[in-house]
Design a protein around this motif. Structure first.
Motif, short mmCIF file in Angstrom:
data_model
loop_
_atom_site.label_atom_id
_atom_site.label_comp_id
_atom_site.label_asym_id
_atom_site.label_seq_id
_atom_site.Cartn_x
_atom_site.Cartn_y
_atom_site.Cartn_z
N GLU A 27 0.64 -1.33 -0.10
CA GLU A 27 0.04 0.03 0.00
C GLU A 27 0.66 1.42 0.10
N ALA A 31 1.22 3.95 -3.03
CA ALA A 31 0.89 5.46 -2.58
C ALA A 31 2.05 6.37 -3.20
N LEU A 159 -4.27 3.61 1.19
CA LEU A 159 -3.55 4.36 0.56
C LEU A 159 -2.61 5.19 1.85
N HIS A 160 -1.33 5.16 2.00
CA HIS A 160 -0.58 5.83 3.08
C HIS A 160 0.56 6.06 2.60
#
Length: 461
Positions: A27, A31, A159-160
């Motif tokens: 993730e 992102a 998303l991070h």
């Protein structure tokens, strides 16, 4: 390149049953890619006029304006292809190879459909714009077709941008050495093209034709096996001795698989290269003399074919061990050798031998092959010191060369007896029996099975 820095860490986390950590890494990388590519696309679109003036200062008027428009359209497509590479890394780590490597077919299909749809009703300039739009649509479709399967492993996708974790920092840290190491083929090709520009009319074109054929087995066999083995090698667990033993086994299997496909390719380039070149290229202004010239360049490139494909597998083993610096060091040496040997073999050597200077083009591909062998031997020696010697089945390799030579001799005999000389008829009549004889003889001698092609794309742990 992204996959080689991302897969080893992601696959190891999954192998250790740290699913949450693996998902968080995937993730965060997604992102990061989305953020960076968005910035680059926006900056690239606005900077395109200046980039074109820098890269192609000879473009003026309508030609310059069309080039700017095309590049601005294509920038978003490049970003989508980067996201597709992220999908490829996820899928390969979970042993889903077919979808990740079949997806680019959709990209090609979108462009072909664009040409068929607009080819008869638009000017060349307008068709070029439509083709660029079709390329972007195809890039989006290539990404979209992989996404549902990826979501099965990562749902829900959060998303991070998290750079604090050790794993994300490792992926970013390893990316640039991998980028440079994996890009050595493109760098070497650029150097060859630059040197070929000093060799007279037709040298650059002949080199391009030969490189197109040469890179086919490199991509189809060397890259495919290396990509399949990377997640498997990265997932090896246990003590250092157990991991080293697992890597040696994967390397033996991968090298055996590569040799089975690449050796007949190299023999075909040398002994049947005129048939291959004529079948694909001979038409219009591309005549017999051009076939012979490209054949010579292609035959010289066969010298390093086995080394280049096997070297990619050794590089993957280093990446699985999270060692990106060793392949980079040897890749830099390979580029330096390509430049120095290429200059000697392309420019002074033909004059010393009394040859037409354009045959220096064959010297370029020959020197690139020698540099590939030097890189391969250095990679093998360094890895042997780290995990132990990988035993190579020398007798099997020798028999593969023998079988390929026998099959080529039979095919040459067939060529001599053919009552026709049309390239599109001669090609299948010679090359299909060559492949069939090779497969049949290796099967009869017990050094390969007829299922080898299928196993290339269905490799498992």
């Amino acid at each position: 390149m992204l996959s080689a820095s991302f897969i080893p860490i992601y696959a190891r986390l999954n192998a250790e049953d740290r699913k949450d950590d693996a998902s968080q890494l995937a993730e965060a990388v997604f992102a990061l890619l989305l953020f960076v590519t968005t910035i680059l696309v926006v900056a690239g679109v606005f900077a395109t006029p200046r980039l074109i003036d820098l890269i192609a200062p000879g473009f003026h008027g309508d030609k310059r304006l069309l080039t700017i428009q095309l590049v601005q359209i294509l920038f978003p497509g490049a970003a989508l292809l980067v996201l597709s590479a992220w999908c490829l890394g996820i899928l390969n780590s979970h042993r889903k190879f077919f979808l990740s490597y079949a997806a680019p077919v959709i990209w090609n299909a979108a462009m072909i459909a664009t040409v068929i749809w607009g080819g008869r009703h638009h000017t060349e300039s307008r068709l070029a714009v439509l083709l660029a739009v079709g390329s972007v649509i195809g890039s989006g479709l290539q990404f979209a077709v992989q996404l549902p399967t990826v979501m099965r492993f990562l749902w829900p996708l959060r998303l991070h941008l998290d750079f604090a974790t050790e794993h994300v920092r490792a992926v970013v840290r390893n990316f640039f050495p991998v980028f440079l190491s994996r890009g050595v083929v493109q760098i070497s090709a650029y150097i060859d093209s630059w040197l070929a520009s000093f060799l007279g009319t037709g040298a650059v074109s002949a080199l391009g034709y030969a490189q197109t054929l040469y890179t086919l087995p490199v991509s189809l066999f060397g890259m495919a096996v290396s990509a399949a083995e990377l997640p498997a090698m990265s997932s090896a667990l246990g003590t250092p001795a157990e991991i080293a033993d697992a890597l040696r086994q994967r390397l033996r299997q991968g090298l055996s698989q590569i040799a089975f496909f690449v050796i007949p390719s190299a023999v075909a380039f040398v002994l049947l290269g005129d048939v291959i070149v004529a079948t694909i290229y001979r038409s219009g202004h591309f005549q017999e003399a051009d076939v012979l010239f490209v054949w010579g360049v292609l035959a010289a490139s066969a010298v390093g074919l086995l080394a280049s494909t096997s070297g990619r597998l050794y590089s993957s083993a280093f990446y699985a061990l999270r060692n990106t610096r060793t392949p980079l060091k040897f890749a830099v040496l390979r580029v330096a050798l390509t430049l120095s040997l290429g200059y000697i073999c392309a420019l002074p050597l033909p004059r010393l031998l009394g040859l037409d200077r354009r045959w220096g083009t064959a010297g370029l591909t020959l020197s690139a092959g020698i540099a590939g062998w030097v890189e391969f031997l250095l990679l093998r020696g360094a890895l042997d010191k780290q995990i132990g010697v990988v035993q190579s089945p020398g007798s099997r390799i020798a028999r593969l060369w023998l079988v390929a030579l026998v099959a080529a001799a039979i095919s040459l005999g067939i060529k001599r007896m053919l009552p026709f000389h049309t390239p599109l008829l001669v090609g299948p009549s010679v090359l299909v029996p060559y492949g069939a004889f090779y497969l049949a003889l290796t099967q009869w001698m017990g050094i390969a099975s007829m299922g080898a092609v299928g196993r290339l794309f269905t490799r498992r742990r």
